[in-house]
Design an enzyme around this catalytic site. Structure first.
Site, PDB file in Angstrom:
ATOM      1  N   ASP A 579      74.340 101.167 -25.374  1.00 30.26           N
ATOM      2  CA  ASP A 579      74.654 102.520 -24.904  1.00 30.26           C
ATOM      3  C   ASP A 579      74.125 102.850 -23.518  1.00 30.26           C
ATOM      4  O   ASP A 579      74.596 103.819 -22.907  1.00 30.26           O
ATOM      5  CB  ASP A 579      74.133 103.559 -25.903  1.00 30.26           C
ATOM      6  CG  ASP A 579      74.988 103.626 -27.158  1.00 30.26           C
ATOM      7  OD1 ASP A 579      74.493 104.094 -28.191  1.00 30.26           O
ATOM      8  OD2 ASP A 579      76.154 103.199 -27.094  1.00 30.26           O
ATOM      9  N   HIS A 649      75.628  97.032 -30.635  1.00 29.02           N
ATOM     10  CA  HIS A 649      76.245  97.484 -31.881  1.00 29.02           C
ATOM     11  C   HIS A 649      77.741  97.681 -31.686  1.00 29.02           C
ATOM     12  O   HIS A 649      78.237  97.728 -30.557  1.00 29.02           O
ATOM     13  CB  HIS A 649      75.611  98.791 -32.361  1.00 29.02           C
ATOM     14  CG  HIS A 649      75.704  99.900 -31.337  1.00 29.02           C
ATOM     15  ND1 HIS A 649      74.823 100.024 -30.289  1.00 29.02           N
ATOM     16  CD2 HIS A 649      76.587 100.935 -31.201  1.00 29.02           C
ATOM     17  CE1 HIS A 649      75.150 101.071 -29.556  1.00 29.02           C
ATOM     18  NE2 HIS A 649      76.217 101.636 -30.095  1.00 29.02           N
ATOM     19  N   ARG A 659      88.123 107.459 -40.618  1.00 30.15           N
ATOM     20  CA  ARG A 659      86.655 107.430 -40.603  1.00 30.15           C
ATOM     21  C   ARG A 659      86.157 108.464 -39.605  1.00 30.15           C
ATOM     22  O   ARG A 659      86.497 108.407 -38.426  1.00 30.15           O
ATOM     23  CB  ARG A 659      86.185 106.032 -40.189  1.00 30.15           C
ATOM     24  CG  ARG A 659      84.682 105.836 -39.973  1.00 30.15           C
ATOM     25  CD  ARG A 659      84.503 104.457 -39.323  1.00 30.15           C
ATOM     26  NE  ARG A 659      83.129 104.017 -39.223  1.00 30.15           N
ATOM     27  CZ  ARG A 659      82.310 104.278 -38.218  1.00 30.15           C
ATOM     28  NH1 ARG A 659      82.722 105.058 -37.219  1.00 30.15           N
ATOM     29  NH2 ARG A 659      81.090 103.776 -38.189  1.00 30.15           N
TER      30      ARG A 659
END
Length: 705
Positions: A579, A649, A659
């Site tokens: 990130d 990730h 989702r």
């Protein structure tokens, strides 16, 4: 003779070399004595501190006044230091050593006279001792990063001076290209105000602006204009090189010892201090080739000017100048076969009265390269004699070439590719610059601890359940259907990560806006705001942070599997990434540099449902292949982790259903607080006041929205 002494003498010999006169006749004249400014110059760090304090106290007019004054003071201080250095170098030249007893005294007399000249010049122009203007590294870093313009932009917005606000925003963004929030602000302003002309970068470097203009004209085959701008860029480059070198003569930092406790002898002290200055001056080549906000320079930057010019001069029929520029380029790349062929071709175009051997490389680059080479040799000798390590960078890497398809008619290959942002130096892997702790209280009843970092096979990771109740999950999922926009946050792209899924998103402020307008229940919109604040408090507490955690970006997101496109999927719903840095799986590294969101410190995902297939959240090693943990989303489950390269990730493919989650990114730097969140805080405060029956408000929630 002692080794350190002969190295020191080499350094003194370099001091005695006349500085090369660069950039044309106008630069060869002695620098004029700086004109004094009325009144003493106020230290820019004090003005900056006053402006920031005024901003946070809500006195935006004083904030603008003091911040603008701080920027003027900063520029004036640099100008005074530069001009005084050039003035004293011209007025107080260093005398060569003589012979016999006291031979070194004339040299040291000249050194003392130059020091006195510099101190007198600066004190007179600044209206007081130069020591008043020494600032901390933190303040210096803020001005190099253009942080004052971030405050200015916000203050100007509060004063409803949008043009000035966007000019400040643009200036800040040019040095902080990873600041996506600022980019969005600028784009929104342009759309709102229908601005067509480019915004002004108040800190633009003249030599880079001229170089860019030269490249544009060159690519448009306007070679006369290209020549004009490239020549202007060179004059500005050599002038800024002198300024850069002058600023290197300020106080130095010694990494291996405290300067005031240093006990070296005369020549050792001179050598140690001067080598710091010399390395700084030598690095000006890199400094001037690096665009604001970038870590890596434009490769081959200075030689590229002559590469462009040699072909441009050829195209306008000035073969002598084309030959001079080609030979100049060869000073940096003597084995470049293409340019060697060009030299032969240009020589064949000269008239019979011109002797090709009489045409030499451009004087400006000749003097520059001669000095640069001598500096490199001297630094290498000093490294060996004084025992420090220094690796000479390759400043003229040959793969940085002109980006065009022009060919010399003789068939000489002139093609090349200009490479930006490649560094010859190995970057260090990202490090977390704070104490790593976890296990703090979860603050709220009913929250269930599931796994910590060790159990998730990583660093700074936690998995929690029951952060949301089943009822809250249903309510959030319901409100999502009413506020989601396709491609929100990705410029409207329906499938920004994979063509097999539809992406939708919404921000907190969008939810409150829809709630106020009655398009969704205001209570449900408020729930989105409240649960994100709850998540922030949990993250701040669990990781035991000793400073406030701020929202950097808050986004409700849904990923929907597209029917008919799920057979034999081998892609991810969201690719493996980190990130706050650029993941490089092949090098097993993560580069903390733009365009990554380098200011992000912690991340969290709060899931709203589990009635879908696929969509597992996964952690991997830096190779982006080795899975270290896999988490199945469900209502009320939250995964949180530090945002750096320690936590690559991604999300596995969503193969059926939808989702949904609330994605949260946090920062410890208040300057990167989410603007929409600040606005949402104001709206919530107003709504709370109305709810409790407080009247006399001057602001309407709709106005804030």
């Amino acid at each position: 003779m002692r080794e350190s002494t002969w190295v020191s003498l080499l350094l003194l010999l370099l001091l005695l070399l006349p500085a090369p006169q660069l950039g044309g006749p106008q630069d060869s004249r002695p620098s004029p004595e700086p004109e004094p400014e009325r009144g003493p110059l106020q230290p820019f760090d004090l003005l900056y501190a006053s402006g920031v304090a005024a901003y946070y106290s809500g006195d935006y007019e004083r904030a603008v006044r003091d911040l603008e004054a701080a920027l003027r003071s900063y520029r004036r201080l640099r100008d005074v230091r530069t001009r005084c250095a050039r003035h004293c170098a011209a007025r107080r030249p260093l005398a060569p050593p003589g012979a016999g007893p006291g031979a070194e005294l004339p040299f040291f007399r000249a050194v003392l006279e130059r020091a006195r000249c510099s101190r007198s010049c600066q004190s007179q122009r600044l209206g007081g001792p130069a020591s008043r203007h020494r600032v901390s590294e933190d303040v210096r870093s803020d001005f190099q990063r253009r942080v004052p313009y971030n405050y200015l932009k916000r203050a100007y917005i509060k004063l409803n001076q949008l043009e000035k606000a966007m000019e400040a925003a643009h200036t800040f963004f040019m040095a902080n290209p990873e600041h996506m929030e600022m980019q969005q602000n600028i784009e929104d302003y342009k759309a709102m105000a229908r601005v067509e002309s480019p915004l002004v970068d108040r800190e633009a470097k003249p030599h880079l602006e001229s170089y860019n203009a030269g490249v544009k004209h060159y690519e448009a085959d306007d070679f006369e204009a290209a020549i004009k701008y490239f020549e202007q860029a060179l004059r500005e480059y050599f002038n800024e090189d002198m300024e850069c070198r002058a600023l290197c003569e300020g106080p130095q930092r010694f990494e291996e010892y405290e300067y005031l406790r240093y006990k070296g002898g005369l020549y050792e002290a001179i050598a140690d201090h001067y080598i710091q200055v010399l390395v700084c001056q030598h690095e000006c080549v890199r400094e001037l080739a690096t665009r604001p906000g970038r870590l890596s320079p434009i490769e081959n930057f200075l030689p590229l000017h002559y590469d462009y010019l040699q072909f441009a001069y050829y195209r306008v029929g000035e073969y002598v100048k084309a030959l001079e520029c080609a030979k100049a380029y060869l000073m940096c790349h003597p084995d470049d076969e293409d340019v060697l062929d060009n030299v032969d071709f240009y020589e064949s175009l000269l008239d019979d009265s011109t002797d090709p051997a009489s045409i030499e490389a451009r004087e400006d680059l000749t003097a520059f390269v001669k000095r640069h080479t001598l500096e490199a040799e001297l630094i290498k000798s000093a490294a060996e004699g004084l025992g420090f390590s220094y690796a000479e960078p390759n400043y003229w890497v040959s793969y940085g070439g002109r980006q065009d398809e022009n060919r010399v008619p003789s068939g000489v290959n002139m093609d090349g590719t200009e490479v930006y942002g490649l560094s010859m130096r190995k970057k260090s892997p990202p490090k977390i610059g704070r104490d790593l702790r976890e296990g703090g209280p979860l603050l709220y009843d009913n929250i269930t601890f599931v796994y910590n970092s060790e159990q998730l096979n990583g660093t700074q990771r936690v998995l929690l359940d029951n952060v949301l109740s089943e009822e809250q999950c249903r309510e959030l999922h319901s409100v999502a259907s009413g506020i989601m926009l396709v491609g929100d946050g990705y410029r409207g792209k329906t499938s920004p990560h994979t063509p097999n899924e539809k992406f939708e998103g919404a921000t907190v402020l969008k939810a409150l806006k829809f709630g106020y307008e009655g398009r969704v229940p205001l209570k449900s919109a408020r729930l989105f705001y409240d649960i994100s604040e709850k998540a922030r408090k949990i993250v701040e507490s669990y990781f035991m942070l000793n400073s406030t955690l701020y929202f950097s970006y808050t986004h409700m997101v849904c990923r929907t599997a597209l029917s008919g496109q799920q057979d034999r999927r081998n892609d991810l719903s969201h690719p493996i990434h980190a990130d706050n840095c650029l993941l490089d799986p092949e090098a097993n590294e993560c580069w903390k540099e733009p365009p990554a969101y380098t200011f992000r410190d912690y991340s969290a995902l709060l899931y709203m449902n589990d009635d879908f297939e696929g969509g597992e959240f996964i952690f991997t090693e830096m190779d982006a292949k080795t899975v270290t943990a896999s988490i199945k989303p469900k209502c009320g489950r939250m995964i949180s982790f530090s945002s750096g390269g320690e936590n690559p990730h991604g999300v596995k493919a969503v193969t059926k259903g939808q989702r949904c989650a609330v994605a949260l990114w946090f920062t410890l730097d208040p300057l990167y607080r989410e603007l929409e969140r600040i606005k949402a805080d104001e709206v919530i405060a107003i709504l709370d006041q109305e709810q409790h029956g407080k009247h006399g408000l001057n602001v309407n929630p709709k106005d804030e929205l």
